[in-house]
Design an enzyme around this catalytic site. Structure first.
Site, PDB file in Angstrom:
ATOM      1  N   HIS A 140      24.855 -23.512  26.181  1.00 44.33           N
ATOM      2  CA  HIS A 140      23.954 -24.661  26.078  1.00 44.33           C
ATOM      3  C   HIS A 140      24.412 -25.784  26.991  1.00 44.33           C
ATOM      4  O   HIS A 140      25.504 -25.740  27.550  1.00 44.33           O
ATOM      5  CB  HIS A 140      23.840 -25.152  24.620  1.00 44.33           C
ATOM      6  CG  HIS A 140      25.109 -25.695  24.026  1.00 44.33           C
ATOM      7  ND1 HIS A 140      26.043 -24.914  23.372  1.00 44.33           N
ATOM      8  CD2 HIS A 140      25.608 -26.953  23.971  1.00 44.33           C
ATOM      9  CE1 HIS A 140      27.035 -25.663  22.934  1.00 44.33           C
ATOM     10  NE2 HIS A 140      26.805 -26.911  23.298  1.00 44.33           N
ATOM     11  N   HIS A 175      28.110 -32.328  28.374  1.00 38.59           N
ATOM     12  CA  HIS A 175      28.925 -31.131  28.587  1.00 38.59           C
ATOM     13  C   HIS A 175      28.082 -29.915  28.935  1.00 38.59           C
ATOM     14  O   HIS A 175      26.900 -29.852  28.626  1.00 38.59           O
ATOM     15  CB  HIS A 175      29.816 -30.821  27.370  1.00 38.59           C
ATOM     16  CG  HIS A 175      29.073 -30.528  26.090  1.00 38.59           C
ATOM     17  ND1 HIS A 175      28.724 -31.513  25.186  1.00 38.59           N
ATOM     18  CD2 HIS A 175      28.642 -29.369  25.535  1.00 38.59           C
ATOM     19  CE1 HIS A 175      28.114 -30.965  24.141  1.00 38.59           C
ATOM     20  NE2 HIS A 175      28.036 -29.650  24.332  1.00 38.59           N
ATOM     21  N   GLN A 229      32.733 -27.404  28.068  1.00 38.68           N
ATOM     22  CA  GLN A 229      33.039 -27.073  26.670  1.00 38.68           C
ATOM     23  C   GLN A 229      33.174 -25.553  26.555  1.00 38.68           C
ATOM     24  O   GLN A 229      32.183 -24.827  26.630  1.00 38.68           O
ATOM     25  CB  GLN A 229      31.908 -27.570  25.754  1.00 38.68           C
ATOM     26  CG  GLN A 229      32.129 -27.295  24.288  1.00 38.68           C
ATOM     27  CD  GLN A 229      30.939 -27.773  23.441  1.00 38.68           C
ATOM     28  OE1 GLN A 229      29.880 -27.163  23.450  1.00 38.68           O
ATOM     29  NE2 GLN A 229      31.113 -28.872  22.735  1.00 38.68           N
TER      30      GLN A 229
HETATM   31  N1  CMX Z   1      20.370 -20.090  25.123  1.00 36.01           N
HETATM   32  C1  CMX Z   1      19.128 -19.650  25.481  1.00 36.01           C
HETATM   33  N2  CMX Z   1      18.391 -18.796  24.731  1.00 36.01           N
HETATM   34  C2  CMX Z   1      18.950 -18.377  23.574  1.00 36.01           C
HETATM   35  C3  CMX Z   1      20.215 -18.790  23.143  1.00 36.01           C
HETATM   36  C4  CMX Z   1      20.935 -19.695  23.969  1.00 36.01           C
HETATM   37  N3  CMX Z   1      22.142 -20.139  23.622  1.00 36.01           N
HETATM   38  N4  CMX Z   1      20.499 -18.208  21.958  1.00 36.01           N
HETATM   39  C5  CMX Z   1      19.429 -17.444  21.657  1.00 36.01           C
HETATM   40  N5  CMX Z   1      18.501 -17.539  22.629  1.00 36.01           N
HETATM   41  C6  CMX Z   1      17.200 -16.879  22.657  1.00 36.01           C
HETATM   42  C7  CMX Z   1      17.334 -15.374  22.520  1.00 36.01           C
HETATM   43  O1  CMX Z   1      17.465 -14.782  23.787  1.00 36.01           O
HETATM   44  C8  CMX Z   1      16.053 -14.978  21.834  1.00 36.01           C
HETATM   45  O2  CMX Z   1      15.020 -14.915  22.778  1.00 36.01           O
HETATM   46  P1  CMX Z   1      13.954 -13.699  22.710  1.00 36.01           P
HETATM   47  O3  CMX Z   1      13.214 -13.921  21.410  1.00 36.01           O
HETATM   48  O4  CMX Z   1      13.114 -13.917  23.925  1.00 36.01           O
HETATM   49  O5  CMX Z   1      14.775 -12.451  22.709  1.00 36.01           O
HETATM   50  C9  CMX Z   1      15.755 -16.180  20.922  1.00 36.01           C
HETATM   51  O6  CMX Z   1      16.463 -17.303  21.513  1.00 36.01           O
HETATM   52  C10 CMX Z   1      16.235 -15.960  19.505  1.00 36.01           C
HETATM   53  O7  CMX Z   1      17.564 -15.514  19.603  1.00 36.01           O
HETATM   54  P2  CMX Z   1      18.451 -14.917  18.450  1.00 36.01           P
HETATM   55  O8  CMX Z   1      19.504 -14.057  19.054  1.00 36.01           O
HETATM   56  O9  CMX Z   1      17.585 -14.339  17.356  1.00 36.01           O
HETATM   57  O10 CMX Z   1      19.225 -16.179  17.957  1.00 36.01           O
HETATM   58  P3  CMX Z   1      18.935 -17.125  16.753  1.00 36.01           P
HETATM   59  O11 CMX Z   1      17.496 -17.525  16.730  1.00 36.01           O
HETATM   60  O12 CMX Z   1      19.530 -16.565  15.526  1.00 36.01           O
HETATM   61  O13 CMX Z   1      19.821 -18.390  17.223  1.00 36.01           O
HETATM   62  C11 CMX Z   1      19.610 -20.542  18.119  1.00 36.01           C
HETATM   63  C12 CMX Z   1      19.552 -19.053  18.399  1.00 36.01           C
HETATM   64  C13 CMX Z   1      19.450 -21.284  19.425  1.00 36.01           C
HETATM   65  C14 CMX Z   1      18.489 -20.914  17.146  1.00 36.01           C
HETATM   66  C15 CMX Z   1      21.020 -20.843  17.465  1.00 36.01           C
HETATM   67  O14 CMX Z   1      22.013 -20.492  18.390  1.00 36.01           O
HETATM   68  C16 CMX Z   1      21.214 -22.277  17.032  1.00 36.01           C
HETATM   69  O15 CMX Z   1      20.722 -22.692  15.994  1.00 36.01           O
HETATM   70  N6  CMX Z   1      21.984 -23.085  17.832  1.00 36.01           N
HETATM   71  C17 CMX Z   1      22.279 -24.464  17.509  1.00 36.01           C
HETATM   72  C18 CMX Z   1      23.695 -24.656  16.992  1.00 36.01           C
HETATM   73  C19 CMX Z   1      24.757 -24.135  17.925  1.00 36.01           C
HETATM   74  O16 CMX Z   1      24.487 -23.562  18.975  1.00 36.01           O
HETATM   75  N7  CMX Z   1      26.043 -24.373  17.528  1.00 36.01           N
HETATM   76  C20 CMX Z   1      27.203 -23.953  18.332  1.00 36.01           C
HETATM   77  C21 CMX Z   1      27.685 -25.000  19.299  1.00 36.01           C
HETATM   78  C22 CMX Z   1      28.284 -26.196  18.599  1.00 36.01           C
HETATM   79  C23 CMX Z   1      28.745 -27.295  19.557  1.00 36.01           C
HETATM   80  O17 CMX Z   1      28.354 -27.335  20.722  1.00 36.01           O
HETATM   81  O18 CMX Z   1      29.564 -28.125  19.126  1.00 36.01           O
HETATM   82 CO    CO Z   2      28.090 -28.444  22.565  1.00 35.26          CO
END
Ligand code: CMX
Ligand code: CO
Length: 148
Positions: free
Chosen positions: A94, A23, A70
């Protein structure tokens, strides 16, 4: 320009752990409005809708061939998707890559020094098994490994 068809008998890419784009996930503020837009624009309909409590999101899956779009919206303020929308606004959040064995794909990333967000596979939506890979490891793209 030449084209080399790198496929084995099972139609899989040679040696690749990735079997399909599962997705493309898009963060939106209003899930119903986004669903309606996809219906009006493309005739796309919701194949599956689910609240994933552990991630603080509600998602709608629109089927496209063997894959999905999604549409994703937060269900609470501390959801990672709420933070994303606040910082970056609506857009691609993502990409879900389908794999046969999530644990194996996760170990492969760890083996090359990649940063993972899930140490072990966990339940995802529609009964899948998933694991997330940090975007800083994968060229700015948050990756979800999806095993059906
Ligand atoms: N794509 C690309 N980069 C991302 C991002 C994304 N979705 N989300 C955050 N970032 C980047 C930010 O731009 C930031 O970069 P810089 O340091 O250069 O500014 C860095 O990652 C840290 O960002 P943050 O705002 O402090 O965000 P967090 O670290 O708190 O969270 C992440 C980011 C990826 C760790 C968190 O979103 C995560 O754990 N994701 C996994 C779970 C998830 O996404 N669940 C929802 C979907 C469920 C599903 O699909 O079913
Ligand atoms: Co997903």
């Amino acid at each position: 320009m030449s084209f080399v068809n790198m496929q084995d008998d099972a139609g899989q890419g040679y040696g690749s752990l990735l079997t399909e784009i599962d997705h493309v996930a898009i963060a939106v503020n209003d899930l119903d409005a986004a669903i309606q837009w996809y219906r009006e624009a493309f005739g796309a309909v919701v194949a599956h809708r689910e609240v994933v409590q552990s991630d603080g999101v509600e998602e709608a899956l629109l089927a496209v061939a063997e894959s999905y779009v999604q549409l994703l919206t937060p269900t609470r303020d501390d959801s990672t998707v709420a933070k994303y929308l606040e910082k970056k606004g609506e857009g691609i959040h993502h990409v879900g890559y389908r794999v046969d064995d999530c644990a194996k794909a996760l170990e492969a990333i760890k083996a090359i020094g990649g940063r993972v967000l899930d140490e072990a596979p966990r339940p995802g939506s529609r009964g899948t098994t998933v694991a997330f890979v940090h975007p800083k490891t994968s060229f700015g793209t948050l990756i979800e490994l999806v095993q059906e």
